[in-house]
Design a protein around this motif. Structure first.
Motif, PDB file in Angstrom:
ATOM      1  N   VAL A   1       0.881  -1.135   0.062  1.00  0.00           N
ATOM      2  CA  VAL A   1      -0.025  -0.052   0.109  1.00  0.00           C
ATOM      3  C   VAL A   1       0.850   1.148   0.005  1.00  0.00           C
ATOM      4  N   SER A   2       1.991   1.021   0.037  1.00  0.00           N
ATOM      5  CA  SER A   2       3.192   2.091  -0.050  1.00  0.00           C
ATOM      6  C   SER A   2       3.225   3.271  -1.207  1.00  0.00           C
ATOM      7  N   ASP A   3       2.691   4.445  -1.218  1.00  0.00           N
ATOM      8  CA  ASP A   3       2.920   5.306  -2.276  1.00  0.00           C
ATOM      9  C   ASP A   3       3.877   6.217  -2.087  1.00  0.00           C
ATOM     10  N   ARG A   4       5.235   6.083  -3.067  1.00  0.00           N
ATOM     11  CA  ARG A   4       6.284   7.016  -2.780  1.00  0.00           C
ATOM     12  C   ARG A   4       6.580   7.917  -4.140  1.00  0.00           C
ATOM     13  N   GLY A   5       6.967   8.918  -3.834  1.00  0.00           N
ATOM     14  CA  GLY A   5       7.488   9.912  -5.155  1.00  0.00           C
ATOM     15  C   GLY A   5       6.600  10.125  -6.033  1.00  0.00           C
ATOM     16  N   ARG A   6       5.213  10.788  -5.657  1.00  0.00           N
ATOM     17  CA  ARG A   6       4.301  11.035  -6.978  1.00  0.00           C
ATOM     18  C   ARG A   6       4.684  12.278  -7.666  1.00  0.00           C
ATOM     19  N   ASP A   7       4.411  12.034  -8.916  1.00  0.00           N
ATOM     20  CA  ASP A   7       4.848  13.316  -9.845  1.00  0.00           C
ATOM     21  C   ASP A   7       4.110  13.238 -11.017  1.00  0.00           C
ATOM     22  N   GLY A   8       3.639  14.177 -11.533  1.00  0.00           N
ATOM     23  CA  GLY A   8       2.771  14.133 -12.802  1.00  0.00           C
ATOM     24  C   GLY A   8       1.553  13.853 -12.760  1.00  0.00           C
ATOM     25  N   ILE A   9       0.749  13.140 -13.659  1.00  0.00           N
ATOM     26  CA  ILE A   9      -0.598  13.001 -13.638  1.00  0.00           C
ATOM     27  C   ILE A   9      -0.764  11.380 -12.896  1.00  0.00           C
ATOM     28  N   THR A  10      -0.764  11.543 -11.663  1.00  0.00           N
ATOM     29  CA  THR A  10      -0.622  10.239 -10.652  1.00  0.00           C
ATOM     30  C   THR A  10      -2.003   9.447 -10.654  1.00  0.00           C
ATOM     31  N   GLY A  11      -3.219  10.309 -11.074  1.00  0.00           N
ATOM     32  CA  GLY A  11      -4.228   9.658 -10.894  1.00  0.00           C
ATOM     33  C   GLY A  11      -4.927   9.936  -9.441  1.00  0.00           C
ATOM     34  N   ALA A  12      -6.058   9.824  -9.152  1.00  0.00           N
ATOM     35  CA  ALA A  12      -6.475  10.092  -7.607  1.00  0.00           C
ATOM     36  C   ALA A  12      -5.998   9.098  -6.601  1.00  0.00           C
ATOM     37  N   ARG A  13      -5.976   9.473  -5.519  1.00  0.00           N
ATOM     38  CA  ARG A  13      -5.342   8.865  -4.452  1.00  0.00           C
ATOM     39  C   ARG A  13      -6.029   7.345  -4.289  1.00  0.00           C
ATOM     40  N   ASP A  14      -5.274   6.305  -4.220  1.00  0.00           N
ATOM     41  CA  ASP A  14      -6.029   4.974  -3.979  1.00  0.00           C
ATOM     42  C   ASP A  14      -6.432   4.868  -2.534  1.00  0.00           C
ATOM     43  N   ARG A  15      -7.585   4.428  -2.332  1.00  0.00           N
ATOM     44  CA  ARG A  15      -8.104   4.268  -0.930  1.00  0.00           C
ATOM     45  C   ARG A  15      -7.065   3.276  -0.086  1.00  0.00           C
ATOM     46  N   GLY A  16      -6.829   3.505   0.940  1.00  0.00           N
ATOM     47  CA  GLY A  16      -6.078   2.790   1.909  1.00  0.00           C
ATOM     48  C   GLY A  16      -4.517   2.905   1.717  1.00  0.00           C
ATOM     49  N   HIS A  17      -4.128   3.458   0.668  1.00  0.00           N
ATOM     50  CA  HIS A  17      -2.674   3.520   0.677  1.00  0.00           C
ATOM     51  C   HIS A  17      -2.071   4.566   1.694  1.00  0.00           C
ATOM     52  N   ILE A  18      -0.828   4.334   1.767  1.00  0.00           N
ATOM     53  CA  ILE A  18      -0.044   5.038   2.787  1.00  0.00           C
ATOM     54  C   ILE A  18       1.261   6.011   1.944  1.00  0.00           C
ATOM     55  N   GLY A  19       0.996   7.397   2.024  1.00  0.00           N
ATOM     56  CA  GLY A  19       1.752   8.037   1.165  1.00  0.00           C
ATOM     57  C   GLY A  19       3.097   8.558   1.891  1.00  0.00           C
ATOM     58  N   PHE A  20       4.117   8.801   1.236  1.00  0.00           N
ATOM     59  CA  PHE A  20       5.555   9.285   1.860  1.00  0.00           C
ATOM     60  C   PHE A  20       5.807  10.488   1.185  1.00  0.00           C
ATOM     61  N   SER A  21       6.118  11.657   1.562  1.00  0.00           N
ATOM     62  CA  SER A  21       6.926  12.882   1.206  1.00  0.00           C
ATOM     63  C   SER A  21       8.240  13.338   1.869  1.00  0.00           C
ATOM     64  N   ALA A  22       9.199  13.543   1.076  1.00  0.00           N
ATOM     65  CA  ALA A  22      10.552  13.930   1.941  1.00  0.00           C
ATOM     66  C   ALA A  22      10.957  15.195   1.656  1.00  0.00           C
ATOM     67  N   ILE A  23      11.191  16.198   2.457  1.00  0.00           N
ATOM     68  CA  ILE A  23      11.805  17.621   2.243  1.00  0.00           C
ATOM     69  C   ILE A  23      13.139  17.534   2.819  1.00  0.00           C
ATOM     70  N   ARG A  24      14.139  18.187   1.967  1.00  0.00           N
ATOM     71  CA  ARG A  24      15.497  18.299   2.354  1.00  0.00           C
ATOM     72  C   ARG A  24      16.026  19.516   2.329  1.00  0.00           C
ATOM     73  N   GLY A  25      16.509  19.937   3.440  1.00  0.00           N
ATOM     74  CA  GLY A  25      17.087  21.452   3.336  1.00  0.00           C
ATOM     75  C   GLY A  25      17.658  22.009   4.617  1.00  0.00           C
ATOM     76  N   GLY A  26      18.844  22.871   4.391  1.00  0.00           N
ATOM     77  CA  GLY A  26      19.583  23.401   5.540  1.00  0.00           C
ATOM     78  C   GLY A  26      20.164  22.272   6.565  1.00  0.00           C
ATOM     79  N   ASP A  27      19.654  22.707   7.859  1.00  0.00           N
ATOM     80  CA  ASP A  27      20.361  21.967   8.865  1.00  0.00           C
ATOM     81  C   ASP A  27      19.189  21.259   9.936  1.00  0.00           C
ATOM     82  N   ILE A  28      18.093  20.982   9.106  1.00  0.00           N
ATOM     83  CA  ILE A  28      16.870  20.355   9.606  1.00  0.00           C
ATOM     84  C   ILE A  28      17.265  19.154  10.432  1.00  0.00           C
TER      85      ILE A  28
END
Ligand SMILES: NC(=O)C1=CN([C@@H]2O[C@H](COP(=O)(O)OP(=O)(O)OC[C@H]3O[C@@H](n4cnc5c(N)ncnc54)[C@H](OP(=O)(O)O)[C@@H]3O)[C@@H](O)[C@H]2O)C=CC1
Ligand SMILES: O=C(O)C1=N[C@H](C(=O)O)C[C@H](O)C1
Length: 268
Positions: free
Chosen positions: A187-214
């Motif tokens: 159920v893992s959704d990683r790295g969405r980009d472009g025309i992804t289609g609607a979100r799948d019910r029950g999926h677990i999404g991941f988003s990553a931000i990278r910057g500075g000294d966080i």
């Protein structure tokens, strides 16, 4: 002669390596007996007292086997390829191997299995008390809410981080999947980009931000119709990871061989 347990720190010059050395030395519960860096690194042959101002008399070595011979534990926050090599050597020396390294793929994890038959391994993508509590909360919330609530794990880290999603994000995703009684791999959704289609019910999404000294920030978002629940952890100091690693090293002494988690160490 000190009665304190001897601890080796690998990747000594790294962000976590340096924090681990300072934390162990300040703890009064253990001592840094050796520090390891790879061959050719500028620190090899240097005294930690000179390069860091602590642990005087410990000369950085590129020979892990020699370093492990007189120690009770190794704190290892390096890179997957290095960690699997250290695991074999730590098992040979019967050390408690505390692994904080993230970005471990299936092939790396498989190589830990033979080591865990001979020695104690404690491995976690995040060694802080707060995140391990958040993992438990995530499992419980996911259990309570059905798949009408979309789960998204959002993480932010410093610009130097090389792996994504973070080890912590994966722990949180696993906990959400377990709470729901599903396999994260399915159920893992990683790295969405472009025309992804609607979100799948029950999926677990991941988003990553990278910057500075966080240092490290993690949100688990449960998004429903008309309301949202957000579980959040914010790390502001790497000492939280180092304290957890030291706790794990001391906890592991005398335990039966096997692979353990921080939840085992913390009794969650
Ligand atoms: N579980 C947890 O709680 C936490 C985990 N981490 C994880 O720890 C790891 C390290 O993070 P961080 O300290 O920021 O990274 P750094 O890049 O600052 O440090 C990594 C260190 O490991 C060294 N290293 C790599 N390969 C070897 C090798 N073969 N032999 C000896 N040393 C080696 C690097 O040396 P060189 O520079 O020469 O490559 C460097 O000194 C990452 O995977 C990170 O995600 C971080 C914080 C908390
Ligand atoms: O690379 C880091 O810095 C961190 N890595 C760990 C992860 O991948 O989750 C833990 C913490 O967030 C810091």
């Amino acid at each position: 002669m000190s009665e304190l347990p001897n601890i080796v720190v690998t990747g000594a010059s790294g962000r976590m390596g340096q924090m681990l050395i300072r934390t162990v030395e300040a703890s009064g519960k253990a001592r840094v007996s050796a520090a390891v860096e790879r061959s050719g690194h500028a620190w090899v042959g240097q005294d930690l007292g000179e390069v860091m101002g602590v642990a005087k008399g410990v000369v950085v070595t590129d020979d892990p086997l020699e370093a492990f011979a007189t120690a009770q534990a190794v704190l290892d926050f390096t890179a997957p390829a290095a960690t699997v090599e250290f695991a074999a050597l730590a098992a040979q020396a019967r050390l408690v191997h505390v692994i904080g390294t993230t970005g471990m793929e299936a092939e790396h994890l498989a190589r830990l299995e033979p080591a865990a038959r001979h020695a104690v391994i404690v491995r976690a993508g995040n060694m802080s008390l707060g995140v391990n509590l958040l993992v438990e909360l995530t499992r419980k919330v996911a259990q309570a809410l059905d798949a009408d609530w979309d789960v998204e794990v959002i993480e932010a880290h410093h610009r130097h981080k090389v792996d994504a999603p973070s080890g912590t994000a994966l722990m949180l995703g696993e906990a959400a999947a377990e709470g729901r009684g599903v396999s994260l791999a399915e159920v893992s959704d990683r790295g969405r980009d472009g025309i992804t289609g609607a979100r799948d019910r029950g999926h677990i999404g991941f988003s990553a931000i990278r910057g500075g000294d966080i240092v490290g920030e993690h949100d688990v978002l449960f998004a429903g119709e008309g309301e949202r629940v957000i579980l959040r952890h914010v790390a502001t100091d790497r000492a939280i990871f180092a304290r957890g690693a030291l706790k794990a090293a001391l906890w592991g002494q005398g335990k039966a061989p096997g692979e353990y988690s921080m939840a085992d160490v913390l009794g969650f």
